[in-house]
Design an enzyme around this catalytic site. Structure first.
Site, PDB file in Angstrom:
ATOM      1  N   ILE A  93       0.842  -1.006   0.173  1.00 17.29           N
ATOM      2  CA  ILE A  93      -0.293  -0.151   0.327  1.00 17.29           C
ATOM      3  C   ILE A  93       0.622   1.173  -0.182  1.00 17.29           C
ATOM      4  O   ILE A  93       1.806   1.417   0.768  1.00 17.29           O
ATOM      5  CB  ILE A  93      -0.532   0.108   1.661  1.00 17.29           C
ATOM      6  CG1 ILE A  93      -2.332  -0.883   1.135  1.00 17.29           C
ATOM      7  CG2 ILE A  93      -1.872   1.432   0.872  1.00 17.29           C
ATOM      8  CD1 ILE A  93      -2.897  -1.841   1.988  1.00 17.29           C
ATOM      9  N   CYS A  94       0.248   2.444  -1.016  1.00 17.65           N
ATOM     10  CA  CYS A  94       1.283   3.523  -0.822  1.00 17.65           C
ATOM     11  C   CYS A  94       0.815   4.728   0.260  1.00 17.65           C
ATOM     12  O   CYS A  94      -0.306   5.207  -0.075  1.00 17.65           O
ATOM     13  CB  CYS A  94       0.950   4.310  -2.348  1.00 17.65           C
ATOM     14  SG  CYS A  94       1.803   5.311  -1.890  1.00 17.65           S
ATOM     15  N   LEU A  95       1.878   4.823   1.341  1.00 11.32           N
ATOM     16  CA  LEU A  95       1.276   5.671   1.726  1.00 11.32           C
ATOM     17  C   LEU A  95       1.986   6.465   2.880  1.00 11.32           C
ATOM     18  O   LEU A  95       3.462   5.491   2.597  1.00 11.32           O
ATOM     19  CB  LEU A  95       0.473   5.462   3.978  1.00 11.32           C
ATOM     20  CG  LEU A  95      -1.434   4.415   3.285  1.00 11.32           C
ATOM     21  CD1 LEU A  95      -1.438   3.880   4.825  1.00 11.32           C
ATOM     22  CD2 LEU A  95      -2.148   5.375   2.640  1.00 11.32           C
ATOM     23  N   HIS A 101       6.941   5.474   0.291  1.00  9.95           N
ATOM     24  CA  HIS A 101       7.999   6.415   1.207  1.00  9.95           C
ATOM     25  C   HIS A 101       8.910   6.723   2.522  1.00  9.95           C
ATOM     26  O   HIS A 101       8.296   7.578   3.102  1.00  9.95           O
ATOM     27  CB  HIS A 101       6.324   8.364   1.272  1.00  9.95           C
ATOM     28  CG  HIS A 101       5.943   7.930   0.686  1.00  9.95           C
ATOM     29  ND1 HIS A 101       5.713   8.718  -0.441  1.00  9.95           N
ATOM     30  CD2 HIS A 101       4.153   7.297  -0.116  1.00  9.95           C
ATOM     31  CE1 HIS A 101       4.506   9.271  -1.787  1.00  9.95           C
ATOM     32  NE2 HIS A 101       4.051   8.546  -1.713  1.00  9.95           N
ATOM     33  N   ILE A 130      -1.165   4.005  -5.785  1.00  9.57           N
ATOM     34  CA  ILE A 130      -1.005   2.691  -5.905  1.00  9.57           C
ATOM     35  C   ILE A 130      -1.226   1.753  -5.033  1.00  9.57           C
ATOM     36  O   ILE A 130      -1.470   2.402  -3.719  1.00  9.57           O
ATOM     37  CB  ILE A 130       0.414   2.649  -5.892  1.00  9.57           C
ATOM     38  CG1 ILE A 130       1.414   3.987  -6.888  1.00  9.57           C
ATOM     39  CG2 ILE A 130       0.882   1.609  -5.936  1.00  9.57           C
ATOM     40  CD1 ILE A 130       2.728   3.586  -6.493  1.00  9.57           C
TER      41      ILE A 130
END
Length: 248
Positions: A93-95, A101, A130
């Site tokens: 997961i994109c966080l 990040h 994403i």
């Protein structure tokens, strides 16, 4: 934990930190639970309750947390395994709090922080980031009901993993952190204002006009030279034949 102490170097900052977090999260709550695998301190499985008052209310969602050897200096990767309609399953997961990040990760954040952030992000818009999905509320509610019977191959029935114990209240510091995460979480490349786009397009058109005019002029000159060259050639050939006829 005794087996973990024998298997890993407890003097390593990352190991020491994870063992401490494992003790802090040892008791499951009604909102979340998380623990490392028996044979791998750097892979955890977690379960979270769907946030109340949302399409995910009543749902129970299970996933994995993959921690780098450099933790807590580097962020973990978060993967959901239970179909939910918000995040793709089996995909990182994109966080801003995840491995996508590393520039926004802070070592003071923890696995609990990651779980709280994940719960907070479930009802937010996907916006094409994403690993995100944008299912309808009806589809998410259906998946929330189905999630109660979902079974993990390693943890068993996930519905039994949570307890009736209330989670530790969120501290002011955690609220601040969650607000920062919520603000930066699923950042996309900011779109320029419409006025700026129009201005750029106008400038582009204006800048191409002189180039187009120059090319047109150059083409006309080349055509004129070519016609002139052909005319001279024909004229010379005509003179040559005329001179030959005169001699005869």
């Amino acid at each position: 934990m005794a087996e973990m102490s024998e298997k890993y170097n407890t003097k390593c900052p990352g190991v020491k930190r994870l063992m401490r977090e494992a003790l802090e999260l040892a008791e499951a709550t009604e909102e979340y639970c998380a623990r490392p695998l028996e044979d791998n301190l750097f892979e955890w499985h977690f379960t979270v309750q769907g946030p109340k008052g949302t399409d995910f209310e009543g749902g129970i969602y299970h996933g994995r947390i993959l921690l780098p050897k450099e933790y807590p200096m580097h962020p973990p990767h978060i993967i959901l395994l239970t179909p939910n309609g918000r995040f793709e399953v089996n995909k990182k997961i994109c966080l801003s709090i995840s491995g996508h990040h590393p520039e926004t990760w802070q070592p003071s954040w923890s696995i609990r922080t990651a779980l709280l952030a994940l719960i907070a992000f479930m009802p937010t818009p996907a916006e094409g980031t994403i690993g995100s999905l944008d299912y309808t509320p009806e589809e998410r509610k259906v998946l929330a009901k189905k999630s109660k019977t979902w079974v993990c191959s390693q943890c068993g029935e996930i519905a039994s993993l949570l307890s009736s114990t209330a989670a530790k209240p969120i501290t002011e510091e955690e609220k601040t952190v969650l607000n920062q995460i919520a603000f930066k979480g699923e950042e996309q490349t900011p779109k320029p204002p419409v006025e700026l786009v129009q201005e750029v397009e106008t400038q582009s058109l204006e800048s191409t006009e002189p180039s187009t005019g120059f090319l047109d002029q150059l083409t006309e000159i080349l055509v004129a030279l070519l016609v002139g060259a052909i005319g001279i050639f024909i004229y010379r050939r005509w003179n040559h034949f005329t001179a030959s006829d005169t001699e005869l």
